[in-house]
Design a protein around this motif. Structure first.
Motif, PDB file in Angstrom:
ATOM      1  N   ILE A  85       0.841  -1.199   0.000  1.00  0.00           N
ATOM      2  CA  ILE A  85       0.000   0.000   0.000  1.00  0.00           C
ATOM      3  C   ILE A  85       0.879   1.254   0.000  1.00  0.00           C
ATOM      4  O   ILE A  85       0.550   2.257  -0.643  1.00  0.00           O
ATOM      5  CB  ILE A  85      -0.951   0.006   1.217  1.00  0.00           C
ATOM      6  CG1 ILE A  85      -1.783  -1.285   1.259  1.00  0.00           C
ATOM      7  CG2 ILE A  85      -1.873   1.221   1.164  1.00  0.00           C
ATOM      8  CD1 ILE A  85      -2.631  -1.523   0.027  1.00  0.00           C
ATOM      9  N   ASN A  86       2.007   1.196   0.693  1.00  0.00           N
ATOM     10  CA  ASN A  86       2.926   2.341   0.679  1.00  0.00           C
ATOM     11  C   ASN A  86       3.430   2.629  -0.731  1.00  0.00           C
ATOM     12  O   ASN A  86       3.587   3.797  -1.120  1.00  0.00           O
ATOM     13  CB  ASN A  86       4.114   2.082   1.613  1.00  0.00           C
ATOM     14  CG  ASN A  86       3.895   2.665   3.002  1.00  0.00           C
ATOM     15  OD1 ASN A  86       3.284   3.722   3.142  1.00  0.00           O
ATOM     16  ND2 ASN A  86       4.386   1.976   4.022  1.00  0.00           N
ATOM     17  N   GLU A  87       3.694   1.586  -1.493  1.00  0.00           N
ATOM     18  CA  GLU A  87       4.168   1.779  -2.865  1.00  0.00           C
ATOM     19  C   GLU A  87       3.048   2.309  -3.757  1.00  0.00           C
ATOM     20  O   GLU A  87       3.293   3.127  -4.657  1.00  0.00           O
ATOM     21  CB  GLU A  87       4.726   0.462  -3.403  1.00  0.00           C
ATOM     22  CG  GLU A  87       6.043   0.072  -2.740  1.00  0.00           C
ATOM     23  CD  GLU A  87       6.498  -1.331  -3.080  1.00  0.00           C
ATOM     24  OE1 GLU A  87       7.711  -1.535  -3.282  1.00  0.00           O
ATOM     25  OE2 GLU A  87       5.639  -2.240  -3.141  1.00  0.00           O
TER      26      GLU A  87
ATOM     27  N   LYS B 278      -7.967   3.360   4.253  1.00  0.00           N
ATOM     28  CA  LYS B 278      -8.853   2.366   4.851  1.00  0.00           C
ATOM     29  C   LYS B 278      -9.590   1.560   3.781  1.00  0.00           C
ATOM     30  O   LYS B 278      -9.791   2.015   2.662  1.00  0.00           O
ATOM     31  CB  LYS B 278      -9.890   3.033   5.762  1.00  0.00           C
ATOM     32  CG  LYS B 278      -9.314   3.735   6.983  1.00  0.00           C
ATOM     33  CD  LYS B 278     -10.422   4.294   7.860  1.00  0.00           C
ATOM     34  CE  LYS B 278      -9.876   4.980   9.101  1.00  0.00           C
ATOM     35  NZ  LYS B 278     -10.979   5.467   9.983  1.00  0.00           N
ATOM     36  N   ARG B 279     -10.005   0.383   4.193  1.00  0.00           N
ATOM     37  CA  ARG B 279     -10.869  -0.465   3.378  1.00  0.00           C
ATOM     38  C   ARG B 279     -11.993  -0.947   4.286  1.00  0.00           C
ATOM     39  O   ARG B 279     -11.728  -1.572   5.312  1.00  0.00           O
ATOM     40  CB  ARG B 279     -10.073  -1.657   2.819  1.00  0.00           C
ATOM     41  CG  ARG B 279     -10.902  -2.781   2.223  1.00  0.00           C
ATOM     42  CD  ARG B 279     -11.559  -2.391   0.930  1.00  0.00           C
ATOM     43  NE  ARG B 279     -12.235  -3.548   0.324  1.00  0.00           N
ATOM     44  CZ  ARG B 279     -13.076  -3.482  -0.691  1.00  0.00           C
ATOM     45  NH1 ARG B 279     -13.346  -2.295  -1.240  1.00  0.00           N
ATOM     46  NH2 ARG B 279     -13.646  -4.558  -1.184  1.00  0.00           N
TER      47      ARG B 279
ATOM     48  N   PRO C  69      -8.343   0.498   8.887  1.00  0.00           N
ATOM     49  CA  PRO C  69      -7.047   0.978   8.383  1.00  0.00           C
ATOM     50  C   PRO C  69      -6.242  -0.163   7.756  1.00  0.00           C
ATOM     51  O   PRO C  69      -6.221  -1.285   8.270  1.00  0.00           O
ATOM     52  CB  PRO C  69      -6.359   1.518   9.641  1.00  0.00           C
ATOM     53  CG  PRO C  69      -7.484   1.867  10.563  1.00  0.00           C
ATOM     54  CD  PRO C  69      -8.538   0.823  10.314  1.00  0.00           C
ATOM     55  N   LEU C  70      -5.591   0.132   6.654  1.00  0.00           N
ATOM     56  CA  LEU C  70      -4.807  -0.875   5.955  1.00  0.00           C
ATOM     57  C   LEU C  70      -3.399  -0.968   6.532  1.00  0.00           C
ATOM     58  O   LEU C  70      -2.869   0.004   7.074  1.00  0.00           O
ATOM     59  CB  LEU C  70      -4.721  -0.528   4.465  1.00  0.00           C
ATOM     60  CG  LEU C  70      -6.047  -0.496   3.704  1.00  0.00           C
ATOM     61  CD1 LEU C  70      -5.821  -0.012   2.276  1.00  0.00           C
ATOM     62  CD2 LEU C  70      -6.702  -1.872   3.691  1.00  0.00           C
TER      63      LEU C  70
ATOM     64  N   GLY D 278      -6.558  -8.299   2.508  1.00  0.00           N
ATOM     65  CA  GLY D 278      -7.916  -8.802   2.345  1.00  0.00           C
ATOM     66  C   GLY D 278      -8.663  -8.216   1.169  1.00  0.00           C
ATOM     67  O   GLY D 278      -9.899  -8.186   1.157  1.00  0.00           O
ATOM     68  N   ILE D 279      -7.917  -7.737   0.157  1.00  0.00           N
ATOM     69  CA  ILE D 279      -8.538  -7.189  -1.053  1.00  0.00           C
ATOM     70  C   ILE D 279      -8.133  -8.086  -2.220  1.00  0.00           C
ATOM     71  O   ILE D 279      -7.129  -7.838  -2.900  1.00  0.00           O
ATOM     72  CB  ILE D 279      -8.092  -5.732  -1.309  1.00  0.00           C
ATOM     73  CG1 ILE D 279      -8.275  -4.887  -0.041  1.00  0.00           C
ATOM     74  CG2 ILE D 279      -8.870  -5.122  -2.471  1.00  0.00           C
ATOM     75  CD1 ILE D 279      -7.755  -3.466  -0.166  1.00  0.00           C
TER      76      ILE D 279
END
Length: 237
Positions: free
Chosen positions: A167-169, A187-188, A192-193, A203-204
């Motif tokens: 997610i950072n990338e 967030k998803r 928070p992710l 979880g996506i």
């Protein structure tokens, strides 16, 4: 040997070179596609992404640059033997001799072939396809789409990202759209992710395979969303 002017050569001056960039771990085919000139020449092969711009610029007067410039922005795995990872060879039907397979013409660091061939004086060096100096990252095994929803502005953007990216990338990619991307909580479903994990690990799941098996048109595929909540702190960037 007469070489026609190549429209992909935008002048040979250093002033045309792209600005320094931060390397990524993974790239999408679209990332590579836009680097398609003599002054900005990226290629991929065997899932490696290389930037040959320095080599092209150092050898720009050589006609052996032309095939590399013509192929800039594309994948050239088919130029190489899948087992040896060296340039492919074929049998010349006229001479019966084994020669290098050069679909766009003889290129830099290929040994000369035949009495009238252009001699590549740099062929004694480590060839570019074996030189780790030019590798800038890896080609993503699989790309996927993710929707980024800015809850402050109610603006949505769909990004095509490597499935391997954390997610950072992805946040770094999104900075080209919103420089203050790090000033948001990602967030998803209100959770928070983990910024150090990829989408699947958060979880996506990537459901594109299922959509393809069901023969659902790509325009109707569901794209999962990440929601950004502003932290009211523009000092984070």
């Amino acid at each position: 040997m007469i070489v026609k002017e190549n429209p992909k050569i935008q002048g040979n001056n250093k002033q045309f070179l792209p600005a320094p960039y931060k390397k990524k771990r993974y790239y999408t085919p679209q990332d590579i596609k836009v680097h398609n000139t003599a002054n900005d020449c990226w290629l991929s092969f065997f899932n490696k992404v290389i930037d040959l711009t320095p080599l092209i610029q150092a050898s720009i007067s050589s006609p052996l640059c032309k095939p590399l410039i013509d192929a800039a922005g594309t994948d050239i795995t088919y130029w190489f033997d899948s087992q040896t990872r060296e340039p492919r060879k074929k049998i010349d039907l006229q001479t019966g001799q084994e020669v290098y397979y050069c679909p766009l013409g003889q290129f830099l660091h290929i040994p000369p072939q035949g009495p009238n061939s252009t001699i590549d004086a740099s062929a004694t060096l480590v060839p570019w396809w074996r030189n780790p100096e030019y590798q800038i990252g890896l080609l993503s095994y699989k790309v996927r789409k993710i929707k980024i929803v800015n809850m402050l502005s109610d603006h949505e953007d769909v990004l095509v990202v490597p499935s391997e990216e954390t997610i950072n990338e992805i946040l770094e990619r999104y900075k080209t759209i919103n420089y203050h991307a790090a000033s948001y909580t990602w967030k998803r479903m209100s959770i928070p992710l983990d910024m150090d994990k990829n989408l699947e690990e958060n979880g996506i799941p990537d459901e594109t395979v299922e959509f393809e098996e069901l023969d659902i048109p790509e325009t109707e595929w569901y794209i999962p969303a990440i929601h950004l909540y502003f932290n009211d702190d523009l000092t984070v960037a």
